[in-house]
Scaffold this motif. Sequence first.
Motif, PDB file in Angstrom:
ATOM      1  N   ALA A  42     -35.674 -20.821  36.465  1.00 44.65           N
ATOM      2  CA  ALA A  42     -34.592 -21.716  36.051  1.00 44.65           C
ATOM      3  C   ALA A  42     -33.925 -21.146  34.800  1.00 44.65           C
ATOM      4  CB  ALA A  42     -35.139 -23.113  35.782  1.00 44.65           C
ATOM      5  N   PHE A  43     -32.778 -20.544  34.989  1.00 44.43           N
ATOM      6  CA  PHE A  43     -32.042 -19.937  33.885  1.00 44.43           C
ATOM      7  C   PHE A  43     -31.156 -20.986  33.205  1.00 44.43           C
ATOM      8  CE2 PHE A  43     -33.520 -16.227  35.985  1.00 44.43           C
ATOM      9  CZ  PHE A  43     -33.418 -15.170  35.086  1.00 44.43           C
ATOM     10  N   PRO A  44     -30.615 -20.667  32.028  1.00 43.05           N
ATOM     11  CA  PRO A  44     -29.750 -21.629  31.335  1.00 43.05           C
ATOM     12  C   PRO A  44     -28.564 -22.058  32.193  1.00 43.05           C
ATOM     13  CG  PRO A  44     -30.332 -19.824  29.867  1.00 43.05           C
ATOM     14  CD  PRO A  44     -30.820 -19.446  31.228  1.00 43.05           C
ATOM     15  N   ARG A  45     -28.156 -23.296  31.996  1.00 42.91           N
ATOM     16  CA  ARG A  45     -27.003 -23.811  32.734  1.00 42.91           C
ATOM     17  C   ARG A  45     -25.739 -23.035  32.380  1.00 42.91           C
ATOM     18  NH1 ARG A  45     -22.672 -27.018  31.940  1.00 42.91           N
ATOM     19  NH2 ARG A  45     -22.008 -28.358  33.680  1.00 42.91           N
ATOM     20  N   GLU A  46     -25.619 -22.652  31.124  1.00 37.53           N
ATOM     21  CA  GLU A  46     -24.418 -21.966  30.648  1.00 37.53           C
ATOM     22  C   GLU A  46     -24.833 -20.794  29.770  1.00 37.53           C
ATOM     23  OE1 GLU A  46     -20.285 -23.674  29.121  1.00 37.53           O
ATOM     24  OE2 GLU A  46     -21.833 -23.902  27.586  1.00 37.53           O
ATOM     25  N   ILE A  47     -24.229 -19.646  30.009  1.00 33.98           N
ATOM     26  CA  ILE A  47     -24.538 -18.464  29.203  1.00 33.98           C
ATOM     27  C   ILE A  47     -23.235 -17.822  28.746  1.00 33.98           C
ATOM     28  CG2 ILE A  47     -25.723 -16.244  29.079  1.00 33.98           C
ATOM     29  CD1 ILE A  47     -27.479 -17.105  31.395  1.00 33.98           C
TER      30      ILE A  47
END
Length: 401
Positions: A42-47
């Motif tokens: 689960a990666f960040p929602r916003e990068i």
Amino acid sequence: MSDAPAKSVGNGTSDLEVKDGQIIFDSVWTSLERELGRAKLAFPREIFWLNGAPGAGKGTNTQFILQYRDYGAEPIVVSDLLSSPEAKKRIDAGMLVGDREVVEILFRKLLAPQYVTGAVVDGFPRSMVQVECLKHLFARLNDLRQEFRHSADGVRFPKPHFHILVLFVDENESVRRQLKRGQECLEQNERAKRDGAPEIEVRKTDLSAEAARNRYRVFKERTYEPLQSLRDIFHYHFINAQGSLPEVQARIIKELQYQSSLELSEETYDLISPIPLSSQITQHARQDLVRRLDDYAERQTVLFRRVIELIQEKFLPIIRSHAISGQAHVNIETPVFDDALAIAMFIDIFSERGFHAVVDQHRIEIPESVDLTTGRILTRLKKVWRVSIRFEGSEIRRGGA
């Protein structure tokens, strides 16, 4: 990529670096999935992927972006990751810290829980290989979104938002700022010596105009062009970083506010996301075309030959007569096209030969007789196939003025 040299290890062979984005990404992703499990990726929602010319103010504006987006975690600085224990362990073993290692260390960092709502990554991507890895990551996160969105883990896999933010200054301004920074560091270290305080590291390129200029040119040649290739894929923020700090930060706010107005809601995105992107459809189009043509020739030989003969007899003469314009429009009645597979063959053959063909059926009812008792007009159906063929025409060379 680290400047650490490749050294001989083990059996005396050098640790050769792979330079294929797909291979590198697949290797890293497989390693993470095997170790952590697919549901844990689960990666960040916003990068925000922050890059910029030397002296453009990445470090100065990173904290401003964090505060503006209300991120709680510190930025991820890729150059700092190369000083991490993982990177040092590899260097100490005499191996390269190349694109694969940078990508894996960075991905692992992004999976840390403090980045779940958003992250700012300073200094990535910096090469075309890293750009390709970024594209693959975005596609894979979209796949995970579709896979988990109806499950209990769906909330952990939101629609990914990637922002490419490039701070730009011209060469002269970049050199001026680098040298100014170097001078300020030297003065600070002089004060530190007098006060017995620790000194700060001074970048060597900040002490030489020639070195500073070369560093700028390396950015333009190796990093700027790969970043430009992302303009049509992600939210791309090109910020003029010349001017005062308040002016630059005002431009950043204005750009981010504008881009936010263009983003789809989660609900809208989920509704339309099953429709693939054009790039996904065209990615393997050539391989699929070759496979279909070979299949026609092997399994549908008779029909395939009929279509080829039709093209040679009815279409090529007309195409040749329109060689200059690059467009040919043909209306034809033929029983060959009564088979839908024949139309698919027709389009594929032309595609393989460099043409763009479109086939449309036009139905016309032709009166044949009248029933004198009922007055009903009896008709027959006439099918006319309207074919449009486009190709690169020939230029006319004219003499004289």
